[in-house]
Design a protein around this motif. Structure first.
Motif, short mmCIF file in Angstrom:
data_model
loop_
_atom_site.label_atom_id
_atom_site.label_comp_id
_atom_site.label_asym_id
_atom_site.label_seq_id
_atom_site.Cartn_x
_atom_site.Cartn_y
_atom_site.Cartn_z
N LEU A 74 47.68 42.24 38.08
CA LEU A 74 48.01 43.67 37.93
C LEU A 74 47.12 44.55 38.80
O LEU A 74 47.48 45.70 39.09
N LEU A 75 45.95 44.04 39.21
CA LEU A 75 44.99 44.84 39.97
C LEU A 75 44.97 44.45 41.44
O LEU A 75 44.06 44.85 42.17
N ARG A 76 45.99 43.72 41.88
CA ARG A 76 46.09 43.37 43.30
C ARG A 76 46.17 44.64 44.15
O ARG A 76 47.01 45.51 43.94
N GLY A 77 45.25 44.78 45.10
CA GLY A 77 45.25 45.94 45.99
C GLY A 77 44.66 47.20 45.39
O GLY A 77 44.56 48.22 46.07
N TYR A 78 44.21 47.13 44.15
CA TYR A 78 43.65 48.33 43.50
C TYR A 78 42.29 48.69 44.09
O TYR A 78 41.96 49.86 44.24
N SER A 79 41.48 47.69 44.41
CA SER A 79 40.17 47.95 45.00
C SER A 79 39.84 46.85 45.99
O SER A 79 39.63 45.70 45.60
N ASP A 80 39.80 47.20 47.25
CA ASP A 80 39.48 46.25 48.30
C ASP A 80 38.21 46.68 49.03
O ASP A 80 37.76 47.83 48.91
N ASP A 81 37.64 45.76 49.79
CA ASP A 81 36.56 46.05 50.72
C ASP A 81 35.31 46.61 50.03
O ASP A 81 34.72 47.59 50.48
N THR A 302 41.82 30.06 43.96
CA THR A 302 42.12 31.33 44.62
C THR A 302 41.25 32.47 44.11
O THR A 302 41.13 33.49 44.77
N ASP A 303 40.64 32.30 42.91
CA ASP A 303 40.09 33.44 42.17
C ASP A 303 41.28 34.35 41.84
O ASP A 303 42.43 33.93 41.90
N SER A 304 41.03 35.58 41.51
CA SER A 304 42.15 36.44 41.09
C SER A 304 42.85 37.07 42.28
O SER A 304 42.29 37.15 43.38
N ALA A 305 44.05 37.56 42.03
CA ALA A 305 44.79 38.29 43.06
C ALA A 305 44.15 39.63 43.37
O ALA A 305 44.51 40.28 44.34
N ALA A 306 43.20 40.06 42.55
CA ALA A 306 42.49 41.30 42.82
C ALA A 306 41.41 41.11 43.88
O ALA A 306 40.94 42.08 44.47
N SER A 307 41.03 39.87 44.15
CA SER A 307 39.97 39.63 45.14
C SER A 307 40.40 38.66 46.22
O SER A 307 39.58 38.19 46.99
#
Length: 435
Positions: A74-81, A302-307
């Protein structure tokens, strides 16, 4: 009793003696009952056997994702870099604190669809609200190694409640889903759990005969903090606390000394290598060739789709093969076949299921996938293992079976409503943003 006969396929068996063969494979109920170059004898087949033409397909063991947090899709792309601590403490944890059961369920459902369609048949998941995760694994038909991950930065009464919840989940779900669900005990990390709290998890793991899973030595900052707080690095710290007296799987293990690698090997600790997540968070690059040489089992996650930001294990396989060549200057550091083993054979070993998973051979569970080799990047027909590792993609997955049941057929999930799952995941994310 059901039976499937795959004819004239290319089988990447992952057997050391015959890693690839062209021929036939028979599945009876949930197990492989025949594999070989010659057609099976009539006595090995039922009258109502289903036949599948495998001439344009490559079959290989289902991929095994040994570390992740499925609901974080659900947090994919919510916080990158961002670096790890900022990403966790300022972005992830505040959003995750708003989760309700439905959010965990919708995020997990989305992750399961993504993993199945890209060839992953078994996954390790560490999170909370794990009953929701387990129910989705059960209903989807996938295989899961599940654990209630616990952060202990809270009052003692809350710690005790979390520990009881983790034990109850592990006890109640172990062996469920016709054996497809197994469980572990998981203090989240040395930097999020006080030493005496970790010792309580070790005690529970012994009492209920469960393996342990934790994050370890992911970043330099984490290692330095461990030295400041406890006078030693995370590997020694966890060893002193008894974590490695249990079968153990650690995620990341990026920053290790020679002595730490030797200790992990001596204790039989497996490592989940998460190369893409570690690169994206600038956490560093694990010493995978050194770990393998020392005899440590190194699998992939993979770890999570958020990272990451996807759950396509083919990308981890390719990255593992390439990354360690690049930083070592040695093109033989991780050969293609070794990278593929990390996603299959070593993955099964890391979750203590190597007698059932990770290879295509008689007696193994029928967890396997079919790749469409008519895609242009599989031509010319030279080395199929090279093509799978260096050219292949999860998007090439055409069919998926777990426990002998077909969960993906012609690229579409057979047990899950993909449209509904996408809709509910989007709705959950929008609610989290507004709440």
């Amino acid at each position: 009793m059901s039976q499937l006969w795959i004819e004239n396929g290319t089988f990447i068996t992952m057997d050391e003696d015959v890693p690839v063969l062209t021929g036939h494979m028979v599945i009876t109920d949930d197990k492989i009952t025949y594999i070989g170059e010659a057609a099976p004898a009539p006595v090995q087949l039922q009258q109502d056997v289903t036949r599948l033409d495998g001439t344009k397909l490559a079959f290989l063991p289902g991929l095994i994702n040994t570390h992740g947090h499925a609901a974080m899709t659900l947090l994919r792309g919510y916080s990158d870099d961002q670096n790890l601590q900022v990403w966790l403490e300022e972005k992830m944890w505040p959003m995750e604190g708003k989760y309700v059961d439905h959010d965990t369920r919708s995020g997990t459902s989305l992750a399961i669809v993504e993993m199945l369609k890209s060839g992953t048949t078994a996954f390790v998941d560490m999170y909370d609200r794990m009953d929701e995760v387990a129910q989705m694994v059960d209903s989807s038909g996938m295989r899961g190694v599940l654990t209630r991950g616990v952060i202990g930065l809270c009052p003692e009464e809350v710690q005790q409640a979390k520990l009881k919840e983790a034990i109850a989940f592990a006890r109640d779900w172990n062996g469920k889903g016709d054996g497809r669900i197994t469980t572990m005990i998981s203090p989240h990390a040395p930097y999020t759990c006080p030493p005496d709290y970790i010792e309580k998890f070790v005690q529970a793991a012994h009492e209920y005969n469960l393996p342990m899973h934790t994050h370890m030595s992911e970043s330099i900052a984490e290692v330095e903090q461990n030295v400041r707080d406890y006078g030693c690095r995370p590997v020694e710290h966890l060893d002193r606390l008894g974590v490695f007296t249990r079968p153990a799987l650690v995620a990341h293990a990026v920053h290790l000394t020679e002595g730490e690698i030797e200790l992990l090997a001596a204790r039989g600790v497996a490592v989940s290598h998460n190369p893409i997540s570690n690169l994206k968070l600038a956490s560093g690059i694990a010493r995978v060739p050194d770990l393998l040489r020392a005899g440590v089992t190194v699998a992939l996650g993979t770890d999570s789709a958020a990272s990451n930001n996807n759950l396509n294990l083919f990308e981890e396989i390719r990255m593992a093969a390439l990354l360690h060549k690049g930083i070592s200057g040695d093109p033989t550091a991780i050969p293609a076949i070794e990278a593929l083993r990390m996603g299959t054979v070593y993955g099964a070993r890391a979750i203590w299921q190597e007698q059932a998973l990770g290879q295509l051979k008689v007696g193994m569970k029928a967890d396997f996938i079919a790749i469409d080799t008519e895609k242009p990047h599989y031509y010319p027909k030279t080395d199929i293992i090279s093509h799978l590792v260096y050219s292949g993609s999860g998007q090439d997955v055409k069919h998926v079976w777990v426990d002998g049941k077909q969960l993906v057929k012609n690229g579409q999930c057979t047990t899950l409503d993909e449209e509904k799952i996408r809709y509910e995941a989007q709705a959950s994310f929008e609610r989290l943003l507004k709440s």
